[in-house]
Design an enzyme around this catalytic site. Structure first.
Site, PDB file in Angstrom:
ATOM      1  N   CYS A 136       0.277  -1.949  -0.090  1.00 33.78           N
ATOM      2  CA  CYS A 136       0.031  -0.135  -0.431  1.00 33.78           C
ATOM      3  C   CYS A 136       0.809   1.433  -0.172  1.00 33.78           C
ATOM      4  CB  CYS A 136      -0.319  -0.261   1.336  1.00 33.78           C
ATOM      5  SG  CYS A 136      -1.785   1.333   1.130  1.00 33.78           S
ATOM      6  N   CYS A 139      -0.891   4.077   1.988  1.00 34.51           N
ATOM      7  CA  CYS A 139       0.003   3.798   3.634  1.00 34.51           C
ATOM      8  C   CYS A 139       1.243   4.701   3.502  1.00 34.51           C
ATOM      9  CB  CYS A 139      -0.827   2.704   3.604  1.00 34.51           C
ATOM     10  SG  CYS A 139      -2.166   1.708   3.741  1.00 34.51           S
ATOM     11  N   ASP A 140       1.783   3.581   3.288  1.00 34.73           N
ATOM     12  CA  ASP A 140       3.716   4.010   3.542  1.00 34.73           C
ATOM     13  C   ASP A 140       4.538   4.296   2.769  1.00 34.73           C
ATOM     14  OD1 ASP A 140       2.809   2.307   5.116  1.00 34.73           O
ATOM     15  OD2 ASP A 140       3.333   0.419   3.904  1.00 34.73           O
TER      16      ASP A 140
END
Ligand code: FAD
Ligand code: NAP
Length: 329
Positions: A136, A139-140
């Site tokens: 992701c 997200c990261d």
């Protein structure tokens, strides 16, 4: 304390399919309960710009899903933060058990559990998951400012993730096992024009290499699919973007599946192999897997459920002229 709730229509999943089913089922006065699952809002909460949702030239995925949730709620859908861990497809009403300990009984069920990221299955991938290996970018990606990153895959997700990661990374290498991308042409064009992105064709990830203390990624070892030659590429982050698998854990031995595990629906409908259970969205769709097609199927599922419930009601109540007739032997 655990409780049992009954509804005419239980919707399992809170992606575009689930929330759209929530809107339609509420407007059909089915008083639906929607259980959100582990990822409220579904896959679109893991992305940034969505440019193909009709009516929005550009919208952030998470914002779109917040709006869909609010829309379903405003129509009267009850939205519950729980995860269904078991579904009895044989009992009537259907019985679903929540991770919370609560039980949901339902006259009809709409499955909209979507799909989840696939992994390559390498030991080193597993070892560094959450410590340099991710599925992701949204997200990261932020953690890799000024660093080198690799992305594995050749579909829309891989290309979008590679483009998004250029906001943070000094360099992104897209590693693909063929020399042709599955991604839409407009995305391919952006990828190939981006000076921060290099593409490495005909290569597969062999191993993620890193330090143990502290746990972190330093490089990837990739293999040429034709020559077998191994190359090491420095990278602090590895983003695996090789597609998604339908989330069929609840029903895999209970409903007919096809096309590699997708729930089979009668063509042109959302009817599964069990009457009263309907399925919508990525869970059923190996071909299109889009927000708009999932939403469309969510609508169909609610309408199918409404009609099916009406037919059951009609069947359960004997017609007036038949009501006094003696039962035939
Ligand atoms: P999902 O969105 O997958 O949602 C599934 C839902 O089911 C989740 O809420 C989950 O919590 C819930 N669930 C699962 N199991 C359970 C359970 N046991 N109990 C309760 N709930 C459960 N499509 C586009 O059209 N445009 C885009 O720009 C686009 N970008 C994308 C970017 C990325 C990174 C990804 C991964 C996908 C993208 N897609 C895009 C595809 C799109 O996100 C999907 O097609 C769509 O989200 C599918 O919707 P869905 O409702 O079927 O399922
Ligand atoms: P996908 O289209 O299935 O693509 C997966 C990619 O990963 C393919 O290029 C595949 O290679 C590669 N791959 C699969 N297994 C691999 C393995 N074991 N090793 C190496 N490479 C592997 O998946 P996706 O990109 O996640 O997209 C899923 C769906 O969501 C699609 O329908 C897509 O259109 C949709 N989506 C849409 C958007 C958008 O509209 N903007 C954005 C994201 C996703 P091959 O090509 O060789 O098979």
């Amino acid at each position: 304390m655990s409780e049992t709730r009954h509804t005419k229509t239980l919707i399992i999943g809170s992606g575009p399919a689930g929330y759209t089913a929530g809107v339609y089922a509420s407007r059909a006065m089915l008083n639906p309960i929607l259980v959100q699952g582990i990822e409220p809002g579904g896959q679109l909460t893991t992305t940034t710009e969505v440019e193909n949702w009709p009516g929005d030239t550009e919208v952030q995925g998470p914002d779109l899903m917040v709006r869909m949730e609010a829309h379903a709620k405003a129509m009267g859908c009850e939205i519950i933060g729980d995860i269904i861990v078991e579904l009895d497809t044989e009992s009537r009403p259907f019985v679903a058990k929540g991770d919370s300990g609560n039980t949901y009984t339902a006259d009809s069920v709409i499955l909209a559990t979507g799909a989840r990221a696939k992994w390559l299955g390498l030991d080193s991938e597993e070892k560094f998951k959450g410590f340099g290996v991710s599925a992701c970018a949204t997200c990261d990606g932020f953690f890799y400012r000024g660093q080198e990153i690799v992305v594995i895959g050749g579909g829309n997700t891989a290309v979008e993730e590679a483009l998004f990661l250029t906001n943070f990374a000094s360099k992104v290498t897209l590693i693909h096992r063929r020399d042709e991308l599955r991604a839409e042409k407009i995305l391919q064009d952006r990828l190939l024009k981006n000076p921060k992105i290099e593409t490495l064709w005909f290569h597969e990830l062999e191993e993620v290499v890193g330090e143990d203390n502290p746990l972190g990624v330093e490089a990837v070892r990739v293999k040429h699919t034709k020559t077998g030659e191994i190359t090491e590429i420095p990278a602090k982050g590895v983003f695996v973007a090789i597609g998604h698998a339908p989330a069929t854990e609840l029903v895999k031995d209970k409903l007919e599946l096809h096309n590699g595990g997708y729930v089979k629906v009668k063509p042109g409908t959302t009817e599964t192999s069990v009457p009263g259970i309907f399925a919508a969205g990525d869970l059923t769709d190996h071909k299109y897997r889009q927000a708009v097609t999932s939403a469309g199927m969510g609508c169909m599922a609610a309408l199918d459920a409404e009609r099916w419930l009406a037919e059951q009601g009609d069947a359960a109540e004997p017609a007036p002229e038949a009501a006094n007739e003696p039962e035939s032997a």
